[in-house]
Design an enzyme around this catalytic site. Sequence first.
Site, PDB file in Angstrom:
ATOM      1  CD  GLU A  57      -1.412  -2.350   2.022  1.00 26.50           C
ATOM      2  OE1 GLU A  57      -2.234  -3.034   2.655  1.00 26.50           O
ATOM      3  OE2 GLU A  57      -0.181  -2.602   1.991  1.00 26.50           O
ATOM      4  CB  CYS A 100      -0.757  -4.348   8.534  1.00 24.72           C
ATOM      5  SG  CYS A 100       0.348  -2.962   8.189  1.00 24.72           S
ATOM      6  CB  ALA A 157      15.429 -52.388  -9.068  1.00 23.71           C
ATOM      7  NE  ARG A 190      16.756 -28.104  -3.656  1.00 17.30           N
ATOM      8  CZ  ARG A 190      17.838 -28.870  -3.705  1.00 17.30           C
ATOM      9  NH1 ARG A 190      19.028 -28.305  -3.911  1.00 17.30           N
ATOM     10  NH2 ARG A 190      17.740 -30.184  -3.565  1.00 17.30           N
ATOM     11  CG  LEU A 204      19.095 -30.934   1.427  1.00 17.75           C
ATOM     12  CD1 LEU A 204      18.510 -31.178   2.813  1.00 17.75           C
ATOM     13  CD2 LEU A 204      18.071 -31.254   0.349  1.00 17.75           C
ATOM     14  CD  GLU A 243      14.467 -30.722  -2.341  1.00 14.41           C
ATOM     15  OE1 GLU A 243      15.201 -31.561  -2.897  1.00 14.41           O
ATOM     16  OE2 GLU A 243      14.482 -29.528  -2.652  1.00 14.41           O
ATOM     17  N   PRO A 276      10.552 -41.282   0.824  1.00 14.37           N
ATOM     18  CG  PRO A 276      10.602 -42.844  -0.890  1.00 14.37           C
ATOM     19  CD  PRO A 276      11.507 -42.056  -0.005  1.00 14.37           C
ATOM     20  CG  LEU A 290       9.962 -37.102   6.350  1.00 16.46           C
ATOM     21  CD1 LEU A 290       9.551 -37.172   7.814  1.00 16.46           C
ATOM     22  CD2 LEU A 290      11.250 -36.281   6.187  1.00 16.46           C
ATOM     23  CB  ALA A 291       6.877 -37.940   1.608  1.00 16.13           C
TER      24      ALA A 291
END
Length: 347
Positions: free
Chosen positions: A55, A78, A167, A187, A207, A279, A282, A284-285
């Site tokens: 604003e 605000c 595999a 990221r 990361l 990221e 499997p 944990l997700a």
Amino acid sequence: MNEAERQALELAVELAARGAGTVLPNPVVGCVLLSPSGQIVGRGWHQRAGGPHAEVVALADAGDAARGATAVVTLEPCNHTGRTGPCSQALIAAGVAKVIVAVRDPWPAAAGGVDVLRAAGVEVHEVGDTDSPAEDVNRVWLTATRKRRAFVTFKAGMTIDARVAAADGTSRWITSPESRADVHRLRGEVDTMMVGVGTVLADDPLLTVRDADGELVGRQPLRVVIDSPGRTPSDARVRNDDAETLIATAAEFGHGRRVDVGAVLSELYRRGRRHVLLEGGPRLATSMLDAGLVDEVVVYIAPLLLGAGRSLLDGSAVDTLTAAHRAELVAVDRFGPDVRLRYTVRG
């Protein structure tokens, strides 16, 4: 709203989006000022944390033309004095006659701007559409503020048959260079990245946000490793000096022998972190999905079929179709040969 005001709100949303990645832990906000005849006389967006709010930027852009104008704002102005003054008072002082607010501010410390404006005689119109583009553009901050925990985006690259590794364990590279470049852009828009210790042991990821040459780019997110027993090696690359790292162990964040990821997300919020990019891996997700801690899923699908290998998810408590986690597709984009899908998780 009339047509000029609707178009102004669309523009305000586009302006707000420009603040992604630079304003956290604050919200993205856009503002457009219209003259009484419906002409744009000012525009602005919140560009960086600690900088002037949308604003204030729009008012400066409009100058004297702000008097009698209509302000179209993606988030309630605000009513809070922090590193900057309250936007509600700035609009009143500038002589704005009407304010259109797309979304109410859920943060108690800053809320109340609508009431202040009305008390000063300013006409206020609230859009109040929970599925509006203004909600979506600010979904990270709004969700984090409402839930008092960091917003979680689960990101993965996979084959058509939802394999994230072959595999033999190989996973580099399932997706294309174009997709990997977009991951680094993503990221750069978050303030935290998270993986499980299994991913650290298997892939030893950095990361970090990097360019095509592998050089660090911009502000680096906090790196979080969910590591119940504390197995992260002392020489793991997530422990280097490229960015700050939090190893979340059961001893600090656990119930018994497992990390309470919900407690980690709440602690991240307390520390001013608002957006986690999950990221892997499997398990944990999957556990976070089952716990209702994933807000968004972004998947890059490569034109590959493996037929075997590690799946995108593993170990879910869901055992029947009626209990499946529901998601809504909100965006489809193409990067090289890959397709990126963005979903909002509904529960």
